[in-house]
Enzyme design. Structure first.
Site, mmCIF file in Angstrom:
data_model
loop_
_atom_site.group_PDB
_atom_site.id
_atom_site.type_symbol
_atom_site.label_atom_id
_atom_site.label_comp_id
_atom_site.label_asym_id
_atom_site.label_seq_id
_atom_site.Cartn_x
_atom_site.Cartn_y
_atom_site.Cartn_z
ATOM 1 N N GLU A 263 0.890 -1.173 0.000
ATOM 2 C CA GLU A 263 0.000 0.000 0.000
ATOM 3 C C GLU A 263 0.917 1.209 0.000
ATOM 4 O O GLU A 263 1.653 1.440 0.955
ATOM 5 C CB GLU A 263 -0.926 -0.041 1.223
ATOM 6 C CG GLU A 263 -2.015 1.012 1.181
ATOM 7 C CD GLU A 263 -1.602 2.270 1.915
ATOM 8 O OE1 GLU A 263 -1.209 3.235 1.209
ATOM 9 O OE2 GLU A 263 -1.658 2.301 3.139
ATOM 10 N N CYS A 300 -2.461 7.991 4.831
ATOM 11 C CA CYS A 300 -2.388 7.574 3.433
ATOM 12 C C CYS A 300 -3.648 7.950 2.663
ATOM 13 O O CYS A 300 -3.641 7.962 1.430
ATOM 14 C CB CYS A 300 -2.130 6.081 3.328
ATOM 15 S SG CYS A 300 -3.136 5.075 4.413
#
Length: 504
Positions: A263, A300
């Protein structure tokens, strides 16, 4: 309660010191000497994990659920120490660490419940048809089975929920896969306390000690040794695009390539449509500013870009954002390096052709203050650098001339973790035309909300097309993330007493 660090690695149930050390660099409080990892320690941990898999990989779902719940219990038993050390090492506030600890233990317990239900096994059965013509059909049974030892890289921005006992570790252990963690150098003592909690759960449940190891610190050679070790069968990673891509390439270059579930972040664009801007531009601007600055922008899912159609109402939205960000105080960042990269990134954005500074800031050595910039859609489309993530509270307004140009911006996007549509009733047709484009760009599509906040649940998708993640068919959050560490196995004509218990 005061915790005294020992600075050692946990390898197959033993706390091991190294000859080489590094100094932790906390945001506040004393620094500690931490043992440095090495390829040799990685090898020992991987060998122990493979040995543990021979029993843990074939344990019952009830046994694994009890182990996950025991880890959660042991983490909560160390709550005060974890919060105090986490705050000191990262600069994150106490409330954030307490909430993240609750998320960490919550996802461990969620996986315990999930595997007890058994649906994730996707069991299928085709009964034998010996009389079928022209060819008989054999007895066929399919089930999802664990793949083996997993490497997990701790994340800088989530010292609990995405690190030592975070989502990757929880999903792997739930699946039946032992885990080798490479601890993150930004919070080694916090990781040590959590590792002690897992170690206590191992002893409490009588699990093979090789089921979990953590190797602290180390050079790039340690990460390389981990992803290229022949006994490691998949990698979970949360971090930068550059670091993740380098590890992904190493995984693909192995004699036996393995899945790399990285990720890697995103700019998480928001499309703020005209009717919504006209009706509630000030509120949307204030909401965006709050989301952008939350946690010093170190999420994020931080919404770094807002796309609007130019005009007076758009100007109201932009000014409301600027005014709210201008009132935001400086915040401590996770590391000195992250703070420096943020300042450098902001300067680089401001230097791009066509970019207008709306709010500029002077940041301290480990501090983030917001920046806000504006650029035309035409200039944004010509400059890929403007679509790259700057990790921190930096916002960029992309101003389109009309709906057609807004759609062009949408089509040009690379993969994202999230995209958001802000719209009112008058925007329905435009929202409907954009949605098929946006759903191809991200793992999560939001309406009239802000993406900083990821629900840990059965339905959550935290991933997206590259470069948001390296495997857009997967998620690193939620129960579906267990699929990353399983593979389907079909058993043909195997006697019932030889089958896995869950297929008998």
């Amino acid at each position: 309660m005061t915790y005294t660090p020992h600075g050692k690695h946990l390898i197959a149930g033993e706390w091991i010191a190294s000859e080489m050390h590094f100094q932790s660099a906390p945001a506040s409080g004393p620094s500690f000497e931490i043992s440095n990892g090495s390829p040799d320690l990685v090898d020992r941990a991987a060998e122990a994990a493979e040995d543990a898999f021979l029993s843990y990989g074939y344990s019952s779902r009830a046994e694994r659920a009890a182990f996950l719940n025991a880890i959660a219990d042991e983490i909560e038993a160390r709550a005060e120490e974890i919060t105090a050390m986490g705050c000191a090492e990262t600069g994150l506030p106490e409330a954030r660490l307490n909430g993240e600890r609750g998320r960490t233990t919550g996802q461990l317990r969620l996986f315990a419940d999930h595997i007890l239900k058994g649906d994730y096994l996707d069991r299928r059965f085709d009964a034998a048809m010996p009389e079928r013509a022209p060819m008989p059909r054999p007895d066929l049974r399919m089930i999802q089975r664990p793949i083996g030892p997993i490497a997990v890289f701790g994340a800088s921005n989530f010292p609990l929920a995405f690190s030592t006992a975070g989502g990757d570790t929880a999903a792997a252990l739930a699946a039946g896969c032992p885990v080798v963690v490479k601890g993150h150098g930004a919070h080694p003592v916090t990781g040590e306390i959590v590792a002690e909690a897992i170690h206590a759960a191992i002893n409490r449940c009588g699990v093979h000690p090789g089921v979990f190891s953590v190797v602290q610190g180390g050079t790039r050679a340690v990460g390389q040794a981990l992803v290229q070790h022949p006994l490691i069968k998949a990698v979970g990673f949360t971090g930068s695009l550059a670091g993740g891509r380098a590890l992904f390439d190493l995984c693909m270059q192995r004699p036996e390539p393995i899945p790399f579930f990285g990720e890697l972040g995103a700019v998480n664009p928001m499309f703020v449509l005209p009717a919504a801007v006209g009706a509630r531009g000030e509120a949307l601007g204030a909401g965006w500013a709050a989301s952008l600055a939350m946690g010093a922008g170190q999420f994020c899912t931080n919404p770094g870009i807002a796309v609007v159609i130019g005009g007076e109402t758009a100007d109201v939205f932009i000014e409301a954002t600027r005014a709210a960000l201008a009132q935001t105080a400086g915040q401590v960042m996770l590391t000195d390096g992250i703070a420096q990269a943020y300042t450098t990134g902001a300067q680089a954005v401001g230097a791009q052709s066509g970019v207008q500074e709306l709010l500029t800031s002077v940041c301290g050595p480990r501090e983030a203050k917001p920046f806000l910039f504006k650029v035309s859609a035409a200039d944004w489309l010509k400059n890929h650098a403007l679509s790259e993530e700057v990790f921190g509270p930096l916002g960029l307004v992309v101003v389109a001339q009309d709906a057609r140009e807004m759609a062009e911006v949408a089509r040009s996007l690379v993969g994202q973790l999230t995209v958001t549509l802000h719209f009112d009733a008058g925007d329905t047709d435009l929202a409907r035309s954009l949605l098929p484009v946006l759903e191809r760009k991200a793992g999560r599509v939001l309406a009239n909300g802000f993406p900083t906040g990821v629900e840990v649940s059965d339905t959550m998708v935290h991933g997206g097309p590259y470069p948001a993640s390296t495997n857009f068919g997967a998620t690193s959050v939620g129960t579906m993330s267990i699929r990353r560490f399983l593979r389907p196995v079909c058993f043909q004509n195997i006697p019932s007493d030889l089958l896995p218990t869950d297929l008998q």
